[in-house]
Design a protein around this motif. Sequence first.
Motif: not given
Lengths: 225, 225, 225, 225
Positions: A144, A148, A170-171, A173, A176, A180
């Motif tokens: 991630a 990004a 991978y970038a 939503r 990501q 998180r």
Amino acid sequence: MTGQPALFPRLVETSEEAWHAYTRHKFLLLLASGELPEACFRRYLVQDYLFLLHFARAWGLAIYKSDTLAEMRRAQRLVAATLDVEIGLHIDYCRGWGLSEAGMAAEPEALATIAYTRFVLDRGLAGDRLDLEVALAPCIVGYAVIAAERIADPATRLGGNRYREWLEMYAGREYQDLAREAEAALDEGFARRGGEGRFASLAANFALAARLEADFWQMGLDAAN
Amino acid sequence: MTGQPALFPRLVETSEEAWHAYTRHKFLLLLASGELPEACFRRYLVQDYLFLLHFARAWGLAIYKSDTLAEMRRAQRLVAATLDVEIGLHIDYCRGWGLSEAGMAAEPEALATIAYTRFVLDRGLAGDRLDLEVALAPCIVGYAVIAAERIADPATRLGGNRYREWLEMYAGREYQDLAREAEAALDEGFARRGGEGRFASLAANFALAARLEADFWQMGLDAAN
Amino acid sequence: MTGQPALFPRLVETSEEAWHAYTRHKFLLLLASGELPEACFRRYLVQDYLFLLHFARAWGLAIYKSDTLAEMRRAQRLVAATLDVEIGLHIDYCRGWGLSEAGMAAEPEALATIAYTRFVLDRGLAGDRLDLEVALAPCIVGYAVIAAERIADPATRLGGNRYREWLEMYAGREYQDLAREAEAALDEGFARRGGEGRFASLAANFALAARLEADFWQMGLDAAN
Amino acid sequence: MTGQPALFPRLVETSEEAWHAYTRHKFLLLLASGELPEACFRRYLVQDYLFLLHFARAWGLAIYKSDTLAEMRRAQRLVAATLDVEIGLHIDYCRGWGLSEAGMAAEPEALATIAYTRFVLDRGLAGDRLDLEVALAPCIVGYAVIAAERIADPATRLGGNRYREWLEMYAGREYQDLAREAEAALDEGFARRGGEGRFASLAANFALAARLEADFWQMGLDAAN
């Protein structure tokens, strides 16, 4: 956990050199600029398929190592995400690159694939679930971070880049959010099973896992020769 | 077990290519002729020290995985041989090559070291004790085979060869006996926990372990550059 | 596998005494006749809830111990069946008996629950996946056998029996199919990882697992006092 | 670690009820007064023999789970103490009570023996080495506490007590030193792998292990009937 700095950024900070060697590896810079030779990416795709089988095993192990129903369910979701979704998507995506599932399954595992996957599993068995999740973090959270950073980099060229789809996945939503969630699980694990005394050993494992991930990119890059 | 061909030669036979790539690796031919650059041997010695720590862990795991007191005692003897004797001898021997224990312990593990050691441990945990012993056989029995073959090879030059001691240790009676004992344990394990249906999977693990051992020599050889 | 007698009936045959002590335990005969004191059934329900958590852990372990994607998927389905379906159904069913989830989760595990669950997990870790599945077989397949036998028994009284639902669930098509699948997996595992030499040790584990299951019923029955 | 209260007394303090139920169990009070029926002691001796085999397995597992050579060597010493010394002494001692090794090895494991040993092994595999050592502490350290308390108790009668040798062995210097070493290892482990967040879960495991040890005495006592 209030007031406590999050575990993931602390791990990154103490292993900065290994972390950048991994997340800013030449393989990724070439991928982002679109200049990565296709042979390198194909090699990576094949080995990533073989990697995913052990990744699913690692989350199966995490189910066994769970203390609570909530921990069990998170690990189960990651097994399911891997076996039901990711491997399927990977196979579809690879087909677009001319790689069949049978062909990939028949390929020998590269040294870098064996080293990283078995290191993770050994950490998970010799240590506890926190050791396992820390050894997996450079993979789950790292992808991630990598995507990004590349997307934000002015040197990255998305138009006409045959690797664009990979970067955007991978970038995106969904991925990501998953990263998180993995970071939050690290904090929760560190609060419940950690303590400052443990940080040094977790950081050493994290740094080694990051180094093994860098070796994984290098293995892809070496396919250019 | 009578009439049954021994397991070890069968494993070697079905993985002939990987076996020869390992046991007749260029590192060994150069070592036997005395032409191996010292940097290669030093690299090997350092990584072999790091390897031994995981080798001891593997036999500790074998104690856990024992079904009988006799099995436990054999594994315990191998832990003791490693921790009490081999590591000590290795440290003494390395000192003669200008390598200190602290220096070796501070070296990072090479990719090949991580790959082979963690592969063995994962096999041992995912499988049973027979899987563990088969994954270790290329190491334990293989070193005896390698030394005996080199000593018997007319191309080998013992006089004035700085690696002579190494060759003679593994070709010597004591180590050869230890290897025979390991072969006997494989037969005993295969009789009690095996069966023909299991041979293919054991052979695949054996071949992969042999390949990872060849990668270990190659890692030593690469130090020449 | 053709011509080979199936593994499960062979295991039952060699541990006949332990098997009948388990499958025809007084707890079950009283349950089938409707005469089992409710306190006994409630005790069983609570401990079975605690048991299911470790049952899910065991199948998580089986994911880790899988050699093939197919093996992984079967184990994953059983984790999902346990965490997503069975535990939920169990909680609903227990609510009908006046037992809340929080209440059950707060109960200490009985000695018999600890003994059987940890025995299974240790077998699974010390041995391979076949050892794990054999240790689980008295539970998975056994419940199907028990329910079918009780339903067929003229002494069983379904009308007005408050335990009828329990008997019919395990005697029902869906559960019986799951048990058949588990038997087939044993045969497949024995063909691929077994052999006659291994039968004695598998049979000993099976007999001990059956004995521990009988202790589980006894623990329920003891609640009558 | 300076200023930090030691881990073992903290664990005892938070599980006081389970701890006293174990360390002041009726079996022990009768043993100290010399009134324990011999059948109870014999039952204990046989099960303790079976227990020791799993105790050795647990320390083999600890070798595998070691992070340092020092940790490995401590675990190795405990394996050796168990397999080379304790089992031998136990066998000699039991012979004096009319129990042969073959006879003991042929006895089925009691439910309490299975429950405690497999619980320890599962804790050790699901958790890390600290979890393993905490689960073993009621045994290793507990026996030293028990013997010292009984010897100091005015109700204890050593003269003419056929269990005197047992009490004096565990109250003796050598065993007391071994227990102090185990307490020091807990502190070291807690400093390096622990932290306050982890205390609650360690304490829960300790309390459960103490409860299972009490069940072990009860199993001995039940032989009176």
